[in-house]
Design a protein around this motif. Structure first.
Motif, PDB file in Angstrom:
ATOM      1  N   UNK A 295      17.901  22.321  17.394  1.00  0.00           N
ATOM      2  CA  UNK A 295      18.361  21.937  18.723  1.00  0.00           C
ATOM      3  C   UNK A 295      18.899  20.513  18.622  1.00  0.00           C
ATOM      4  N   UNK A 296      19.633  20.107  19.646  1.00  0.00           N
ATOM      5  CA  UNK A 296      20.245  18.783  19.638  1.00  0.00           C
ATOM      6  C   UNK A 296      20.279  18.243  21.064  1.00  0.00           C
ATOM      7  N   UNK A 297      20.099  16.938  21.176  1.00  0.00           N
ATOM      8  CA  UNK A 297      20.209  16.232  22.451  1.00  0.00           C
ATOM      9  C   UNK A 297      21.364  15.251  22.324  1.00  0.00           C
ATOM     10  N   UNK A 298      22.210  15.202  23.351  1.00  0.00           N
ATOM     11  CA  UNK A 298      23.402  14.351  23.316  1.00  0.00           C
ATOM     12  C   UNK A 298      23.531  13.621  24.648  1.00  0.00           C
ATOM     13  N   UNK A 299      23.830  12.327  24.588  1.00  0.00           N
ATOM     14  CA  UNK A 299      24.190  11.566  25.784  1.00  0.00           C
ATOM     15  C   UNK A 299      25.578  10.987  25.564  1.00  0.00           C
ATOM     16  N   UNK A 300      26.426  11.121  26.586  1.00  0.00           N
ATOM     17  CA  UNK A 300      27.810  10.658  26.498  1.00  0.00           C
ATOM     18  C   UNK A 300      28.152   9.911  27.783  1.00  0.00           C
ATOM     19  N   UNK A 301      28.705   8.709  27.642  1.00  0.00           N
ATOM     20  CA  UNK A 301      29.224   7.948  28.772  1.00  0.00           C
ATOM     21  C   UNK A 301      30.743   7.943  28.666  1.00  0.00           C
ATOM     22  N   UNK A 302      31.410   8.382  29.741  1.00  0.00           N
ATOM     23  CA  UNK A 302      32.866   8.436  29.748  1.00  0.00           C
ATOM     24  C   UNK A 302      33.458   7.196  30.404  1.00  0.00           C
ATOM     25  N   UNK A 303      34.702   6.860  30.048  1.00  0.00           N
ATOM     26  CA  UNK A 303      35.382   5.700  30.627  1.00  0.00           C
ATOM     27  C   UNK A 303      35.621   5.879  32.124  1.00  0.00           C
ATOM     28  N   UNK A 304      35.522   7.099  32.616  1.00  0.00           N
ATOM     29  CA  UNK A 304      35.704   7.374  34.041  1.00  0.00           C
ATOM     30  C   UNK A 304      34.448   7.058  34.852  1.00  0.00           C
ATOM     31  N   UNK A 305      33.341   6.694  34.162  1.00  0.00           N
ATOM     32  CA  UNK A 305      32.083   6.423  34.839  1.00  0.00           C
ATOM     33  C   UNK A 305      31.139   7.603  34.833  1.00  0.00           C
ATOM     34  N   UNK A 306      31.616   8.753  34.421  1.00  0.00           N
ATOM     35  CA  UNK A 306      30.786   9.957  34.356  1.00  0.00           C
ATOM     36  C   UNK A 306      29.856   9.882  33.153  1.00  0.00           C
TER      37      UNK A 306
ATOM     38  N   UNK B 212      27.068  12.253  30.792  1.00  0.00           N
ATOM     39  CA  UNK B 212      26.568  13.594  30.481  1.00  0.00           C
ATOM     40  C   UNK B 212      25.282  13.494  29.670  1.00  0.00           C
ATOM     41  N   UNK B 213      24.296  14.270  30.042  1.00  0.00           N
ATOM     42  CA  UNK B 213      23.124  14.500  29.214  1.00  0.00           C
ATOM     43  C   UNK B 213      23.194  15.969  28.845  1.00  0.00           C
ATOM     44  N   UNK B 214      23.319  16.246  27.551  1.00  0.00           N
ATOM     45  CA  UNK B 214      23.506  17.619  27.095  1.00  0.00           C
ATOM     46  C   UNK B 214      22.421  18.014  26.105  1.00  0.00           C
ATOM     47  N   UNK B 215      22.132  19.292  26.100  1.00  0.00           N
ATOM     48  CA  UNK B 215      21.250  19.872  25.097  1.00  0.00           C
ATOM     49  C   UNK B 215      21.971  21.061  24.503  1.00  0.00           C
ATOM     50  N   UNK B 216      21.594  21.408  23.294  1.00  0.00           N
ATOM     51  CA  UNK B 216      22.255  22.535  22.663  1.00  0.00           C
ATOM     52  C   UNK B 216      21.612  22.904  21.353  1.00  0.00           C
ATOM     53  N   UNK B 217      22.407  23.607  20.555  1.00  0.00           N
ATOM     54  CA  UNK B 217      21.943  24.084  19.254  1.00  0.00           C
ATOM     55  C   UNK B 217      23.011  23.794  18.213  1.00  0.00           C
ATOM     56  N   UNK B 218      22.572  23.814  16.949  1.00  0.00           N
ATOM     57  CA  UNK B 218      23.528  23.679  15.855  1.00  0.00           C
ATOM     58  C   UNK B 218      23.142  24.609  14.724  1.00  0.00           C
ATOM     59  N   UNK B 219      24.159  24.998  13.968  1.00  0.00           N
ATOM     60  CA  UNK B 219      23.967  25.807  12.770  1.00  0.00           C
ATOM     61  C   UNK B 219      24.623  25.069  11.611  1.00  0.00           C
ATOM     62  N   UNK B 220      23.820  24.636  10.656  1.00  0.00           N
ATOM     63  CA  UNK B 220      24.352  23.922   9.499  1.00  0.00           C
ATOM     64  C   UNK B 220      25.207  24.843   8.639  1.00  0.00           C
ATOM     65  N   UNK B 221      24.760  26.081   8.440  1.00  0.00           N
ATOM     66  CA  UNK B 221      25.503  27.005   7.574  1.00  0.00           C
ATOM     67  C   UNK B 221      26.860  27.373   8.165  1.00  0.00           C
ATOM     68  N   UNK B 222      26.943  27.522   9.482  1.00  0.00           N
ATOM     69  CA  UNK B 222      28.212  27.865  10.135  1.00  0.00           C
ATOM     70  C   UNK B 222      28.974  26.635  10.618  1.00  0.00           C
TER      71      UNK B 222
END
Length: 169
Positions: free
Chosen positions: A92-103, A105-115
């Motif tokens: 699983x992965x946790x991601x935080x992103x701040x955009x230049x527009x002021x928005x 995002x706090x995101x969660x997801x998954x990753x596959x190293x092989x793919x």
């Protein structure tokens, strides 16, 4: 108090050590550049140039992420964002992103190293008056980093918004 605690580490000619938690996503590290296309039911379609940069902090289990886009015709800046990606041992992965527009995002997801696939889903979209949901999908295909972004607003269901193909430089 030990004086060495607050002092920066001595300069070293060797590259910073990659934290073991980042090994599974080390294929992302570096700079990627290419072109993308965008659109949405409420805006005209457009093309753009883009650069993504993924780097790691010395001995920390986090990837630093920066992104910038520009108009292909003039080179004029269009958008920028930055944040941090934290892969977990359970894919699983946790991601935080701040955009230049002021928005933000706090995101969660998954990753596959092989793919070499990363799927992200917004948990929180902060400071957004219209955006309700964002999904991002990244995959390395034939050495290219391909991604797409889908977005939903309070009045429009999840729709394609951005897609790009980037090459490592």
């Amino acid at each position: 108090m030990d004086a060495n605690v607050d002092s920066p580490a001595p300069e070293s000619s060797s590259p910073p050590l990659l934290h073991p938690a980042l090994a599974s996503l080390s294929f992302l590290l570096g700079t990627w550049r290419g072109q993308g296309e965008g659109g949405y039911p409420t805006i005209n379609s457009f093309s753009y140039g883009e650069e993504l940069h993924f780097s790691h902090l010395p001995n920390k289990p986090v990837i630093r992420y920066t992104q910038k886009t520009w108009k292909l015709s003039s080179g004029e800046p269009m958008h920028a964002e930055s944040g941090y990606w934290r892969p977990k041992p359970d894919s699983t992965i946790e991601v935080v992103i701040a955009q230049s527009t002021g928005l933000v995002e706090v995101q969660k997801g998954t990753y596959s190293t092989s793919e070499k696939v990363i799927q992200l889903q917004s948990e929180i979209v902060g400071n957004a008056s219209k955006v309700k949901e964002i999904r991002r999908s990244f995959q390395v295909i034939d050495g290219n980093l391909c991604y797409d972004v889908q977005m939903a607003t309070h009045t429009i269901t999840l729709q394609p918004h951005l897609k790009a193909v980037l090459k490592k430089i």
